[in-house]
Design an enzyme around this catalytic site. Structure first.
Site, short mmCIF file in Angstrom:
data_model
loop_
_atom_site.label_atom_id
_atom_site.label_comp_id
_atom_site.label_asym_id
_atom_site.label_seq_id
_atom_site.Cartn_x
_atom_site.Cartn_y
_atom_site.Cartn_z
N GLY A 1 6.15 0.14 4.46
CA GLY A 1 4.95 -0.19 3.69
C GLY A 1 5.35 -0.63 2.30
CD GLU A 2 7.45 1.94 -0.87
OE1 GLU A 2 8.30 1.17 -1.39
OE2 GLU A 2 7.67 3.15 -0.69
N GLY A 3 4.58 -3.08 0.69
CA GLY A 3 4.78 -4.51 0.53
C GLY A 3 6.23 -4.92 0.72
CB SER A 4 9.24 -2.88 1.50
OG SER A 4 8.78 -2.33 2.71
CD GLU B 1 0.71 0.43 3.08
OE1 GLU B 1 0.62 1.67 2.94
OE2 GLU B 1 1.66 -0.11 3.69
#
Length: 344
Positions: A308-311, A166
């Site tokens: 975040g970001e799926g990292s 996200e």
């Protein structure tokens, strides 16, 4: 039954879908369990990797678990609650970061390259912020369902794993509000510094979270109501993707606080709704560890990340790939000509 060509139109239809979630493929898991003792290693010596291969097989519905096509999808949304001064960054960063993803300049781009995972970016009405939930529900019924249906469209045939990531300035405020609504306690238990806010902003953010739950408590009858009242469109999209993945037999690897908050609204609806989900990592956001515990999960890694970001979840993909490849690629004692454990 879920039909991707006819997405749900309202939250009542999504409630009906949650009642129809498919179960794990026990035959596939039995086949994996039967093969495991024949592999050239002492029983149980690969620890959690053996659990992962069993889990993958059951949710991929195959006796040959695989990890050749994992995908990270970053859902991007805008939050009206940012107007309350709860973030260190302005809402304009949302579009700028989406452009950065597209241009290949973000951390998640580099991580996906390094772990051989696909990356997609999906804007969830990014130009239109949700309502400021400190004054009114973030979304109405149809708008929340529309965002969830959009997330459902992210699941494609042929994927071996899906990581919902996200981007949305203000979304840790939503994650804190969702967690506080679902699990109680004090607002401070769930509210952290997000992108790095100072003490004054943290106090303001905590107050916004606590006041919002008081404001909306009479409307929040289940997890989907909580999502509608204090969530965000990208959070709703992640929840929709998690549902669609269950029907498509695609296992889910959850990311950080916001990703797990999206999952939590489903767990509140049905106790086994997240059986096809693992948690990739535990973030530095203090509420995340509490939320993982409430979900009855155990994170794969803990690197102190909070991007975040799926990292964080993306970094855990190689663990699942190793589990799949060990199970399917290792020789059996018989094939390798190695004496097995003698029977007493």
């Amino acid at each position: 039954m879920f039909n991707p060509k006819h997405p749900p139109q309202n939250l009542e239809e999504i409630r009906a879908l949650l009642a129809e979630l498919p179960e794990v493929d026990q035959e596939a898991q039995a086949a994996v369990a039967q093969r495991e003792p024949t592999l050239t290693k002492p029983a149980g010596s690969l620890g959690r990797l053996e659990d992962f291969s069993l889990w993958l097989a059951g949710w991929q519905a195959t006796s040959r678990p695989r990890m050749s096509r994992p995908r990270v999808t970053v859902f991007a949304g805008s939050h009206g609650v940012v107007a309350q001064g709860v973030s260190a960054f302005p809402a304009s960063v949302n579009q700028q970061m989406v452009e950065n993803f597209i241009n290949g300049g973000a951390a998640i781009n580099q991580i996906c390259k390094s772990v051989d995972a696909e990356l997609r970016v999906m804007e969830v009405a990014l130009e239109i912020p949700t309502n400021d939930f400190s004054h009114e529900p973030a979304m109405d019924d149809e708008g929340c369902a529309e965002a969830m249906a959009f997330g459902m469209s992210a699941i494609e045939k042929g994927l071996d794993l899906f990581v919902p990531g996200e981007m949305g300035i203000g979304n840790t405020t939503s994650a804190a509000a969702i967690s506080h609504a679902l699990y109680g306690g004090n607002a401070a238990d769930w509210t952290g510094r997000g992108t790095g806010i100072d003490d004054t902003t943290l106090d303001r953010k905590t107050r916004v979270v606590g006041d919002a739950i008081i404001l909306h408590k009479n409307q929040m009858h289940d997890g989907l109501d909580v999502l509608r009242c204090v969530g965000g469109r990208e959070i709703a999209a992640m929840a929709g993707a998690i549902i669609a993945a269950r029907f498509a037999r695609v296992p889910i690897l959850l990311d950080g606080y916001v990703s797990c908050a999206a999952a939590a609204v489903l767990a509140a609806m049905r106790a086994d709704a997240l059986d096809h989900c693992l948690v990739g990592h535990v973030s530095a956001e203090p509420g995340h560890a509490r939320l993982i515990e409430k979900l009855g999960k155990k994170a794969l890694i803990n690197f102190g990340m909070r991007l975040g970001e799926g990292s964080g979840a993306a970094l855990a993909i190689p663990l699942l790939r190793a589990a799949a490849e060990c199970h399917t690629g290792m020789a059996t004692f018989e094939k390798a000509g190695i004496d097995g454990k003698e029977k007493a």
